[in-house]
Enzyme design. Structure first.
Site, mmCIF file in Angstrom:
data_model
loop_
_atom_site.group_PDB
_atom_site.id
_atom_site.type_symbol
_atom_site.label_atom_id
_atom_site.label_comp_id
_atom_site.label_asym_id
_atom_site.label_seq_id
_atom_site.Cartn_x
_atom_site.Cartn_y
_atom_site.Cartn_z
ATOM 1 N N HIS A 1 -2.093 -9.991 -1.254
ATOM 2 C CA HIS A 1 -1.452 -8.862 -0.588
ATOM 3 C C HIS A 1 -2.392 -7.602 -0.681
ATOM 4 O O HIS A 1 -3.059 -7.861 -1.317
ATOM 5 C CB HIS A 1 0.141 -8.431 -1.344
ATOM 6 C CG HIS A 1 -0.018 -8.199 -2.569
ATOM 7 N ND1 HIS A 1 -0.630 -6.926 -3.024
ATOM 8 C CD2 HIS A 1 0.019 -8.796 -3.780
ATOM 9 C CE1 HIS A 1 -0.551 -6.806 -4.478
ATOM 10 N NE2 HIS A 1 -0.272 -8.182 -4.743
ATOM 11 N N ASP B 1 -2.355 0.349 14.445
ATOM 12 C CA ASP B 1 -2.305 0.316 13.094
ATOM 13 C C ASP B 1 -3.103 1.808 12.971
ATOM 14 O O ASP B 1 -4.290 2.125 13.303
ATOM 15 C CB ASP B 1 -3.411 -0.351 12.311
ATOM 16 C CG ASP B 1 -3.229 -0.589 10.932
ATOM 17 O OD1 ASP B 1 -3.269 0.334 10.435
ATOM 18 O OD2 ASP B 1 -3.455 -1.707 10.245
ATOM 19 N N HIS C 1 0.284 -1.627 10.965
ATOM 20 C CA HIS C 1 -0.561 -2.071 9.661
ATOM 21 C C HIS C 1 0.642 -3.101 8.892
ATOM 22 O O HIS C 1 0.128 -4.214 8.361
ATOM 23 C CB HIS C 1 -0.588 -1.030 8.501
ATOM 24 C CG HIS C 1 -1.567 -1.336 7.525
ATOM 25 N ND1 HIS C 1 -3.155 -1.740 7.621
ATOM 26 C CD2 HIS C 1 -1.559 -1.409 6.008
ATOM 27 C CE1 HIS C 1 -3.497 -2.144 6.571
ATOM 28 N NE2 HIS C 1 -2.494 -1.902 5.498
#
Length: 466
Positions: A193, A414, A442
């Site tokens: 992540h 983004d 994002h």
């Protein structure tokens, strides 16, 4: 140019000008607030923990490294810190931790600590001289000496069962959420992540949407990075690239006996994915990167400082840039935010569930809450900023040594990591395939299109195994 175009252009210029003015005013005030909070936390730390907690507002110390020793010199005082060269890698510590010129103090050279390297003779021997912040030296002294003087957790960190569950285990390993194949595992998939997130970014979106066929072939391993989610959050860690990668290897690759694997990484996780791939080039079957933060450094610029200005431009708009700027530039303001939000995350989670009734929003907030300021602060600087000068080397290694497919996903909207970053990666690795999604940012590059993304990943893994 028509009238409408001229009006639009004029409004955009006025908006940029207003943003510049407001940003200067707001961040000048924040500079002052951060200075005040520095002293507030020194007093609070001493009153609650009976110890002054060092911060990166401290002055620098000149250190001379030689034969596993660091000679720390300050006016009227000199002492030697004995360390193992294998344990200490000062080049992994970003100078942006302690060299962040503020709007108020940037005119004064005394407020800026400049890292420098030069050759110097000391007592007839040749040594390497460089500038090291006193906070780093104090943290290293405690860690290398095996000392743990600060409580776990610290008074400003959450002490709930979820956040401290790692302290009850004798083995310090990362939290890994496993799904998919159990017995006849064909290949593994490692999910990494991004910043201020957790494994839930993958497990709550992709895990439920993978097909039965995929889950029968692939073992899915989503990890909480060191300092985030349910993983350990040591107070004496500097959260360097080495520490993060070592923990992934120990907690995932070694613990689950992973031999060949695919990597899927988001944002900051892309840097760790590249470092991991370079260490295991023959084992990586495919590399999928989402919004990789790669800004080539212009000639004459310092890579770490340039990266910090790009990801945290000190602008009040867009909002995500404002948040990144707070997190990156202001040590004590960001600690205050963690104190209010992370320490009281159970309250915020309850309110979020009560108000939104939306599982998707709730888990994203949970991932945002479960970290400490120490982990977030050091990871942001040592990984995103500190590796800025190394990424080109990693990309070159990936280009020449990895034979696997490389796919990059990016959202056109983004505002944190612009789409140009993905094309920058492609310029270094021409065979990389870039997919840009319109009206995605994002987060929504995954969230909101998780079913489609799951199918795309399955296709990538299938092609890699063909």
């Amino acid at each position: 140019m028509g009238v409408k175009e001229r009006i639009k252009s004029g409004l955009e210029m006025a908006g940029r000008f207003l943003n510049e003015i407001l940003s200067f005013i707001v961040f000048t005030l924040l500079d002052l607030v951060d200075i005040v909070l520095c002293y507030v936390y020194k007093v609070a730390d001493f009153c609650i923990e009976a110890e002054w907690k060092p911060c990166y507002c401290s002055s620098a110390k000149d250190a001379i490294a030689s034969s596993g020793k660091i000679l720390v010199s300050e006016p009227g005082e000199s002492k030697i810190v004995r360390v193992s060269s294998s344990r200490l890698q000062l080049e992994e510590i970003s100078d942006t931790l302690y060299s962040r010129p503020s709007r108020v103090s940037e005119v004064s050279e005394s407020s800026i600590i400049r890292a420098s390297k030069k050759r110097k003779t000391l007592r007839g021997d040749v040594h390497s001289t460089f500038t090291v912040n006193s906070t780093i030296i104090e943290m290293l002294q405690g860690r290398i000496g095996g000392q743990q003087t600060l409580p776990i957790p610290r008074w400003s960190d959450c002490d709930c069962k979820t956040c401290t569950s790692w302290t009850s285990s004798s083995k310090e390993t990362l939290f890994v959420k496993v799904d998919g194949a159990r017995d006849n595992v064909r290949e593994d998939v490692v999910f990494i992540h991004g910043f201020i997130s957790s494994s839930a970014f993958w497990t709550e979106t992709l895990y439920p949407n993978f097909s039965k066929s995929a889950k029968s072939k692939y073992r899915l391993l989503a990890v909480d990075l060191l300092g985030f989610g349910r993983s350990p959050k040591p107070t004496d860690s500097l959260y360097t690239l080495r520490e993060h990668v070592d923990m992934i290897e120990r907690s995932v690759l070694e613990a689950y006996k992973v031999k060949s694997f695919h990597i899927v990484a988001h944002s900051l996780g892309c840097i760790l994915a590249l470092a991991l791939a370079v260490k295991h080039p023959g084992s990586v079957k495919s590399l999928t990167l989402l919004a990789p933060p790669y800004f080539p450094t212009p000639k004459g610029e310092q890579a770490t400082q340039y990266m910090m200005r790009r990801v945290a431009p000190r602008r009040v708009w867009p909002a995500i840039a404002f948040g990144a700027s707070i997190a990156c530039w202001y040590e004590h303001i960001s600690r205050t935010i963690c104190l209010v939000i992370c320490k009281n995350h159970r309250l915020w989670e309850f309110l979020a569930k009560l108000l939104t009734r939306n599982r998707m929003r709730t888990y994203l907030m949970e991932g945002f809450f479960l970290h400490t300021h120490n982990a977030a602060w050091h990871t942001l600087h040592n990984i995103i900023c500190g590796t800025a000068g190394k990424i080109e080397g990693y990309l070159e290694e990936v280009k020449t040594r990895l034979k696997c497919d490389i796919t990059i996903f990016h959202g056109r909207d983004d505002e944190l990591i612009p789409v140009e970053c993905s094309f920058n990666v492609q310029s270094r690795i021409p065979r990389a395939h870039v997919k840009v999604f319109e009206k995605k940012d994002h987060i929504t590059i995954v969230v909101g299109r998780q079913k489609a993304f799951a199918r795309e990943l399955e296709g990538i893994w299938k092609n890699a195994s063909a």
